[in-house]
Design a protein around this motif. Structure first.
Motif, PDB file in Angstrom:
ATOM      1  N   GLU A 281     -10.767  -4.873   1.601  1.00  0.00           N
ATOM      2  CA  GLU A 281      -9.937  -5.158   0.425  1.00  0.00           C
ATOM      3  C   GLU A 281      -9.519  -6.629   0.375  1.00  0.00           C
ATOM      4  O   GLU A 281      -8.419  -6.956  -0.075  1.00  0.00           O
TER       5      GLU A 281
ATOM      6  N   LEU B  18      -8.375  -0.792   7.488  1.00  0.00           N
ATOM      7  CA  LEU B  18      -8.248  -1.692   6.336  1.00  0.00           C
ATOM      8  C   LEU B  18      -8.591  -3.112   6.766  1.00  0.00           C
ATOM      9  O   LEU B  18      -8.107  -3.604   7.792  1.00  0.00           O
TER      10      LEU B  18
ATOM     11  N   ARG C 215       0.810  -1.216   0.000  1.00  0.00           N
ATOM     12  CA  ARG C 215       0.000   0.000   0.000  1.00  0.00           C
ATOM     13  C   ARG C 215       0.846   1.271   0.000  1.00  0.00           C
ATOM     14  O   ARG C 215       0.306   2.372  -0.114  1.00  0.00           O
TER      15      ARG C 215
ATOM     16  N   LEU D 153      -6.092   3.866   1.824  1.00  0.00           N
ATOM     17  CA  LEU D 153      -5.094   3.942   2.898  1.00  0.00           C
ATOM     18  C   LEU D 153      -3.825   4.638   2.429  1.00  0.00           C
ATOM     19  O   LEU D 153      -3.109   5.257   3.225  1.00  0.00           O
TER      20      LEU D 153
ATOM     21  N   THR E  50     -12.260   0.173   4.822  1.00  0.00           N
ATOM     22  CA  THR E  50     -12.050  -0.288   3.452  1.00  0.00           C
ATOM     23  C   THR E  50     -11.800  -1.794   3.419  1.00  0.00           C
ATOM     24  O   THR E  50     -10.816  -2.282   3.974  1.00  0.00           O
TER      25      THR E  50
ATOM     26  N   THR F  91      -8.474   5.612   8.551  1.00  0.00           N
ATOM     27  CA  THR F  91      -8.828   4.437   7.749  1.00  0.00           C
ATOM     28  C   THR F  91      -8.592   3.152   8.530  1.00  0.00           C
ATOM     29  O   THR F  91      -7.575   3.000   9.195  1.00  0.00           O
TER      30      THR F  91
ATOM     31  N   SER G  53      -5.660   1.667  -2.990  1.00  0.00           N
ATOM     32  CA  SER G  53      -6.264   1.695  -1.662  1.00  0.00           C
ATOM     33  C   SER G  53      -6.320   3.126  -1.147  1.00  0.00           C
ATOM     34  O   SER G  53      -5.365   3.896  -1.304  1.00  0.00           O
TER      35      SER G  53
END
Length: 381
Positions: free
Chosen positions: A197, A223, A78, A212, A195, A221, A210
Motif C-alpha cells: 500500500e 502490510l 487503518r 488489514l 498487501t 496480513t 485496506s
C-alpha cells in the motif's frame, strides 16, 4: 541467479541517460518517483538528527520512537490497533516484499500475485523456489481482478496472496467488496496476504481501503508501507512492514542478516514526516491529479491509443493493441523517434502485453511535449 529478474524501469533509465549524454533531449516517463523535492521540514529534521550524533547503529527492527509513531499512524489510518513490536523498519519497502516471501514460502509453495504488476513480486517468488501464480488484472474492470479468476488460482499449495492497491503499473484500486471477498477466501483456505500500500495516500477519489482493517485479517496480513512516494523520499530508503509479531520477528532476523538496520537519522526524519504538516502531500496529490487528467485526455486523442483514467498512484497504462507493432517495439520506437522514455506493458508480466506504462511524475509542460512527440511519431506507423 538465473531465476532472479530485474526492474525494467532502471534499465530504460540507463539507456535514456546514455542518449542524453549523446545530446538527445529525452522526456522521462519511465521511472516511478515523485519529481517534487522532499519537504524542507523533513530535511531539517534529518540534518538536526545528524548534528545531534544520530549516525550510528540502531536496533535492527527500527528506532523505538519511529516504530511507536508508525504504529500510531497505521492504527489511525487503518482503524486497527497496531503495537510497535509489529512494526519492522527497512531501507525502503522492497525488503519487506523480499523478507516476507523468504519467511513464509518453502520450495513448491504457491504465491498468487497481481499481473500486470510490480516485477519484483514474481522475481522473488521464482528466486526462492516458490511457484508464482499470476492473477490477471483486467482493463474491462478497471484493472482489478475477477473473483472467479482468484478462486481458480487458489489451490491447496497456496500460501500467500500479494495485493497492490493503488496499483503499479495501472493505477487501479481494489474496492471494499473485492477486499471482503479476498478476506473470506484467505480465511477459508488459510493463506496469508501481503498487501502493498505504498501509494495509499496518492488517491484521487474516495478513501483508501485496506484488507488489514477487516475482521480476522490482522492475524494473516503483512502490510507494506513507506515514505518514498508519499513524502518524495525515494532516495532516503525508508519503508516498513506491519505483521503479526511472530512474522515481524522473522523479518527482523532477516534484516539483521542482510543490512543490519535502517539509518537512524532517516527514521528520525520519518517521525517528522508523519507528525509534521501534511500540506505537501495534499499539494502533490492535487498536482498529480491535474497531470493525470491531462495525460489521459492527450493519450485518448492519439489515433490507435486508448487509456482509462486511473484512480491512484501516478501511472497510466494505455492500450496500444490497435497499433501495428508490439508494445516492446513501440516503446523502443518512441525512445528513438520521439525521445520519450517509457515502458512496454510486458515489463510487468505477460498480461501487460498490448499496453504501455507512463509515469506522470513530470511537469505538465513536459507531459504535453511528450504527448505531442508521441502523436507525431505514432502517426507515421
Amino acid at each position: 541467479m538465473s531465476r532472479l529478474g530485474t526492474e525494467s524501469a532502471f534499465e530504460v533509465l540507463a539507456k535514456a541517460k546514455q542518449l542524453e549524454a549523446q545530446g538527445k533531449d529525452i522526456i522521462h516517463m519511465e521511472i516511478g518517483q515523485p519529481d517534487f523535492p522532499t519537504p524542507i521540514n523533513i530535511i531539517e529534521a534529518a540534518y538536526k538528527a545528524m548534528k545531534d550524533g544520530h549516525t550510528g547503529y540502531c536496533p535492527s527492527a527500527g528506532v523505538p520512537e519511529f516504530r511507536e509513531v508508525v504504529a500510531q499512524h497505521i492504527t489511525e489510518m487503518r482503524g486497527v490497533t497496531i503495537h510497535p513490536d509489529e512494526v519492522t523498519v527497512t531501507p525502503g519497502a522492497k525488503p519487506i516484499i523480499f523478507f516476507t516471501i523468504l519467511a513464509l514460502i518453502d520450495e513448491g509453495d504457491e504465491v498468487i500475485y497481481p499481473e500486470p504488476g510490480f516485477p519484483v513480486y514474481e522475481s522473488v517468488i521464482d528466486f526462492i523456489g516458490g511457484k508464482a501464480v499470476p492473477l490477471h488484472l483486467r482493463e474491462e474492470v478497471g484493472f482489478r481482478f475477477r473473483l472467479e479468476d482468484l478462486e481458480a488460482a487458489i489451490s491447496d499449495r497456496t500460501k500467500l496472496l500479494i495485493l497492490n492497491s493503488p496499483q503499479n503499473p495501472t493505477g487501479g484500486t481494489l474496492t471494499p467488496e473485492d477486499l471482503e471477498a479476498i478476506a473470506e477466501l484467505a480465511q477459508k483456505h488459510n493463506f496469508y496476504v501481503l498487501t502493498d500500500e505504498v501509494y495509499s495516500r496518492i488517491l484521487y477519489e474516495g478513501k483508501h481501503d485496506s484488507i488489514l482493517s477487516l475482521p480476522g485479517m490482522k492475524e494473516r496480513t503483512i502490510l507494506i508501507e513507506g515514505h518514498s512516494k508519499t513524502y518524495a523520499m525515494t532516495g532516503w530508503r525508508l519503508g516498513y512492514g506491519i505483521a503479526p509479531q511472530a512474522i515481524a520477528d522473522k523479518i527482523t532476523r532477516l534484516t539483521i542478516n542482510s543490512n543490519s538496520c535502517t539509518a537512524t537519522f532517516t527514521q528520525l526524519a520519518g517521525i517528522e514526516a508523519l507528525t509534521g504538516p501534511q500540506t505537501s502531500v495534499t499539494q502533490m496529490v492535487s498536482e498529480f491529479q491535474k497531470r493525470r487528467d491531462a495525460i489521459v485526455d492527450g493519450l485518448n486523442a492519439i489515433e490507435g491509443v486508448s487509456c482509462i483514467k486511473p484512480l491512484g498512484a501516478f501511472y497510466v497504462f494505455p492500450n496500444v493493441t490497435q497499433l501495428p507493432i508490439s508494445c516492446e517495439a513501440l516503446a523502443d520506437y518512441l525512445m528513438e523517434e520521439a525521445d520519450v522514455a517509457l515502458l512496454p506493458g510486458t515489463s510487468f508480466g505477460k498480461y501487460g502485453d498490448g499496453y504501455l506504462r507512463l509515469s506522470y511524475a513530470n511537469s505538465l509542460d513536459n507531459i504535453q511535449e511528450a504527448l505531442g512527440r508521441m502523436e507525431t511519431a505514432i502517426s507515421k506507423l
